[in-house]
Scaffold this motif. Structure first.
Motif, mmCIF file in Angstrom:
data_model
loop_
_atom_site.group_PDB
_atom_site.id
_atom_site.type_symbol
_atom_site.label_atom_id
_atom_site.label_comp_id
_atom_site.label_asym_id
_atom_site.label_seq_id
_atom_site.Cartn_x
_atom_site.Cartn_y
_atom_site.Cartn_z
ATOM 1 N N ILE A 80 -9.876 7.106 -2.196
ATOM 2 C CA ILE A 80 -10.219 6.298 -1.016
ATOM 3 C C ILE A 80 -9.049 5.372 -0.683
ATOM 4 C CG2 ILE A 80 -11.802 4.564 -0.078
ATOM 5 C CD1 ILE A 80 -13.977 5.598 -1.902
ATOM 6 N N ASP A 81 -8.612 5.402 0.593
ATOM 7 C CA ASP A 81 -7.675 4.389 1.082
ATOM 8 C C ASP A 81 -8.549 3.193 1.452
ATOM 9 O OD1 ASP A 81 -6.127 2.704 2.607
ATOM 10 O OD2 ASP A 81 -5.077 4.285 3.684
ATOM 11 N N SER A 82 -8.500 2.150 0.601
ATOM 12 C CA SER A 82 -9.543 1.110 0.668
ATOM 13 C C SER A 82 -9.042 -0.255 1.142
ATOM 14 C CB SER A 82 -10.182 0.953 -0.718
ATOM 15 O OG SER A 82 -9.203 0.497 -1.638
ATOM 16 N N CYS A 83 -7.984 -0.278 1.970
ATOM 17 C CA CYS A 83 -7.439 -1.570 2.443
ATOM 18 C C CYS A 83 -8.520 -2.509 2.940
ATOM 19 C CB CYS A 83 -6.539 -1.384 3.650
ATOM 20 S SG CYS A 83 -5.208 -0.291 3.453
ATOM 21 N N ARG A 84 -9.489 -1.944 3.686
ATOM 22 C CA ARG A 84 -10.507 -2.791 4.330
ATOM 23 C C ARG A 84 -11.900 -2.434 3.792
ATOM 24 N NH1 ARG A 84 -6.517 -1.337 7.821
ATOM 25 N NH2 ARG A 84 -5.254 -3.046 8.628
ATOM 26 N N PHE A 85 -11.969 -2.260 2.463
ATOM 27 C CA PHE A 85 -13.234 -1.838 1.834
ATOM 28 C C PHE A 85 -14.334 -2.873 1.993
ATOM 29 C CE2 PHE A 85 -13.862 -4.404 -2.025
ATOM 30 C CZ PHE A 85 -12.672 -5.094 -2.062
ATOM 31 N N GLY A 112 0.790 -1.228 0.000
ATOM 32 C CA GLY A 112 0.000 0.000 0.000
ATOM 33 C C GLY A 112 0.821 1.276 0.000
ATOM 34 N N ARG A 113 1.889 1.287 0.803
ATOM 35 C CA ARG A 113 2.656 2.534 0.939
ATOM 36 C C ARG A 113 3.346 2.940 -0.365
ATOM 37 N NH1 ARG A 113 5.892 0.238 5.853
ATOM 38 N NH2 ARG A 113 3.896 -0.833 5.964
ATOM 39 N N ALA A 114 3.605 1.970 -1.244
ATOM 40 C CA ALA A 114 4.220 2.296 -2.537
ATOM 41 C C ALA A 114 3.201 3.034 -3.409
ATOM 42 C CB ALA A 114 4.711 1.031 -3.221
ATOM 43 N N ALA A 162 -3.307 -4.585 -0.608
ATOM 44 C CA ALA A 162 -4.049 -5.844 -0.807
ATOM 45 C C ALA A 162 -3.803 -6.835 0.327
ATOM 46 C CB ALA A 162 -3.645 -6.457 -2.150
ATOM 47 N N LYS A 163 -2.857 -6.498 1.225
ATOM 48 C CA LYS A 163 -2.512 -7.377 2.348
ATOM 49 C C LYS A 163 -3.636 -7.484 3.374
ATOM 50 C CE LYS A 163 1.792 -6.804 3.785
ATOM 51 N NZ LYS A 163 3.037 -6.088 4.199
ATOM 52 N N LYS A 164 -4.664 -6.679 3.191
ATOM 53 C CA LYS A 164 -5.792 -6.750 4.120
ATOM 54 C C LYS A 164 -6.955 -7.501 3.448
ATOM 55 C CE LYS A 164 -3.204 -3.362 5.954
ATOM 56 N NZ LYS A 164 -1.968 -2.862 5.348
ATOM 57 N N ASP A 179 -0.529 5.864 9.355
ATOM 58 C CA ASP A 179 0.790 6.493 9.563
ATOM 59 C C ASP A 179 1.664 6.536 8.314
ATOM 60 O OD1 ASP A 179 1.523 3.811 9.647
ATOM 61 O OD2 ASP A 179 2.250 3.849 11.711
ATOM 62 N N THR A 180 1.579 5.498 7.438
ATOM 63 C CA THR A 180 2.413 5.538 6.229
ATOM 64 C C THR A 180 1.888 6.588 5.242
ATOM 65 O OG1 THR A 180 1.115 3.769 5.195
ATOM 66 C CG2 THR A 180 3.111 3.106 6.367
ATOM 67 N N THR A 181 0.567 6.775 5.209
ATOM 68 C CA THR A 181 -0.021 7.794 4.319
ATOM 69 C C THR A 181 0.442 9.171 4.783
ATOM 70 O OG1 THR A 181 -1.987 6.405 4.561
ATOM 71 C CG2 THR A 181 -2.192 8.316 3.136
HETATM 72 C C1 LIG Z 1 -5.396 2.113 6.400
HETATM 73 C C2 LIG Z 1 -4.044 1.719 5.878
HETATM 74 N N1 LIG Z 1 -3.508 2.397 4.854
HETATM 75 C C3 LIG Z 1 -2.314 2.057 4.345
HETATM 76 C C4 LIG Z 1 -1.579 1.019 4.867
HETATM 77 C C5 LIG Z 1 -0.213 0.701 4.295
HETATM 78 O O1 LIG Z 1 -0.205 -0.507 3.634
HETATM 79 P P1 LIG Z 1 1.120 -1.409 3.515
HETATM 80 O O2 LIG Z 1 1.450 -1.895 4.897
HETATM 81 O O3 LIG Z 1 0.732 -2.493 2.587
HETATM 82 O O4 LIG Z 1 2.195 -0.540 2.963
HETATM 83 C C6 LIG Z 1 -2.093 0.286 5.947
HETATM 84 C C7 LIG Z 1 -1.323 -0.824 6.531
HETATM 85 O O5 LIG Z 1 -1.554 -1.294 7.624
HETATM 86 C C8 LIG Z 1 -3.369 0.644 6.465
HETATM 87 O O6 LIG Z 1 -3.924 -0.025 7.492
#
Ligand SMILES: Cc1ncc(COP(=O)(O)O)c(C=O)c1O
Length: 458
Positions: A214-219, A100-102, A256-258, A125-127
């Motif tokens: 949208i930051d959609s990790c957990r959409f 995601g952070r990339a 996609a790790k979520k 935090d990474t965003t």
């Molecule tokens: C809401 C959210 N955004 C972004 C990220 C960053 O994703 P990644 O760990 O795959 O870089 C995470 C990771 O936990 C996250 O929970």
């Protein structure tokens, strides 16, 4: 006794875990400098450090991996993922990234200029770090209810729309390269955002010509909460709700790790072809050719399959039900937790459980260490170790509002018996809570100290 939804899968492959003896756990903890990040994974019985990249892939995902096309350019795997992303999100363009952070890095590199502002409900935090790294300034505008651990608002991840309008008027739309929202709101306890709120966010950004990402990790988890809690959505499939969510935005960033239930991967998707072309240039520079990005072809196939699996209604009922079960059982035995529980984790109010340990002596750290010593369980402190800061003006230490310990639940990994073991361990700790003591930091780096700091018991 709260109910536990039956797992909509059975187990075909197992991974051995073991609980080493208390004397061995004590030695391991001392060797790690009393920092749970320093422990070896094989010395942990139940690992609730994170839900990111730790889930169990299905037989369908493993067989998709065998179909992976490792061609440098134009691989079949890319087109299979493109089809899944397009069907679910409606976005016509995407670039795969290693996580995601990339994707955040690419979007911020393209759009954020020094001094510009980027609002969201709460940035992860990474965003936040990626916006800051480009000289931008993130702004969190979540509703006030989010700060109250016992307020059972159904959508505690919602943005404060009044505050957003005031913010845009004050800062000026030209100074806001894009606006965001995070679903679910990880930094705020994995709390969902309602569709009504998402519509208002979209309207507000678009009324000012601001692109909405949208930051959609957990959409998928967010879509399921909408199905459960928002009037008019009970009969809709999670995928229909997800499509409606994405239709409100101009693009999305996803780890996609979520909710795609893979161990590595992410993407940045969008409608704007010009932006996509610029993203491809950044991608080639930092990640790889646009049809594989930072991943192997097989990873793209695992994501394509996982995106659909993460949206299955039986899976989501089990997933959200498992988290709710753990939270309800903890409440039953007198452990204070953030209510209502979010999608991917249960947050224990360590400050409330251990009132005799002051924030300066890190109650969350004390509880996280004790969870390991008592049960071999690893959980993450989210309190003063992570967030306390010295105020540069006064020189005084400012502590966060809550001292929490997060029990993040990996997807499809642990059973009801594991959850019960976590409850029993915490009950045993709570019974002798007065004997727990605080910690002192003996060694810490300047930034992100929680990962590598060393501690000493007081
Ligand atoms: C809401 C959210 N955004 C972004 C990220 C960053 O994703 P990644 O760990 O795959 O870089 C995470 C990771 O936990 C996250 O929970």
């Amino acid at each position: 006794m709260p109910s536990y939804p039956p797992e909509p899968f059975r187990i075909k492959v197992v991974e051995h875990i073991r609980r080493i003896s208390r004397a061995e756990r004590q030695a391991a903890m001392r060797a790690a400098g009393f920092n749970i990040f320093g422990l070896r994974a094989e010395d942990i019985f139940i690992d609730l450090l994170t839900d990111s990249g730790t889930g169990a892939m299905s037989d369908r995902q493993w067989s998709a991996i065998m179909q992976g096309d490792e061609s440098y350019a134009g691989a079949r795997s890319f087109f299979r993922l493109k089809e899944a992303i397009e069907s679910i999100t409606g976005f016509g363009y995407f670039v795969p990234t290693h996580q995601g952070r990339a994707a955040e890095n690419i979007l911020c590199a393209l759009l954020v200029k020094p001094g510009q502002r980027v609002p969201s409900n709460m940035h992860f935090d990474t965003t936040e770090a990626n916006i800051l790294a480009r000289g931008g300034r993130p702004e969190n505008l979540v509703i006030a209810e989010a700060a109250d651990p016992h307020n059972r608002h159904p959508f505690k991840g919602n943005m404060d729309i009044g505050a957003l309008r005031t913010f845009i008027e004050r800062e000026g739309a030209a100074n806001i390269p894009f606006g965001m929202v995070t679903i679910t709101n990880n930094a705020g306890g994995g709390q969902p955002v309602s569709l009504e709120n998402l519509r208002q966010i979209s309207e507000t950004y678009h009324a000012h010509g601001i692109p909405f990402f949208i930051d959609s990790c957990r959409f998928a988890e967010n879509a399921y909460f909408i199905k459960l809690r928002e009037p008019g959505y009970a009969d809709k499939a999670p995928v229909e709700i997800a499509s409606e969510i994405f239709s409100l935005a101009d693009g999305t960033l996803m780890s996609a790790k979520k909710d795609a239930i893979v161990n590595i991967g992410g993407f940045l998707a969008m409608n704007d072809e010009q932006l996509y072309r610029r993203a491809c240039n950044e991608l080639i520079l930092r990640e790889g050719f646009p049809t594989y990005g930072g991943l192997a072809g097989r990873d793209l196939d695992a994501i394509a399959t996982g995106l659909w699996e993460g949206l299955e209604v039986d899976y989501l009922a089990y997933r959200i039900g498992q988290t709710a079960y753990l939270a309800e059982r903890l409440i039953e035995v007198g452990i204070p937790v953030i209510e209502p529980p979010g999608g991917h984790a249960v947050y224990i109010d360590a400050g409330g459980l251990l009132p005799h340990i002051t924030p300066a002596e890190f109650p969350g750290q004390a509880l996280a260490v004790e969870l390991y010593l008592e049960g071999g369980i690893r959980a993450c402190e989210i309190g003063s170790v992570m967030f306390a800061r010295t105020d540069p003006r006064t020189g005084r230490m400012v502590h966060p509002k809550l001292e929490l310990v997060r029990l993040a639940i990996p997807r499809r990994m642990y059973t009801q018996a594991h959850m019960d073991f976590v409850v029993d361990t915490l009950r045993a700790i709570a019974q002798r809570r007065a004997s727990l003591h605080g910690y002192r930091i003996t060694d810490a780096p300047e930034l992100l100290r929680h990962f590598t700091a060393h501690f000493e018991p007081l």
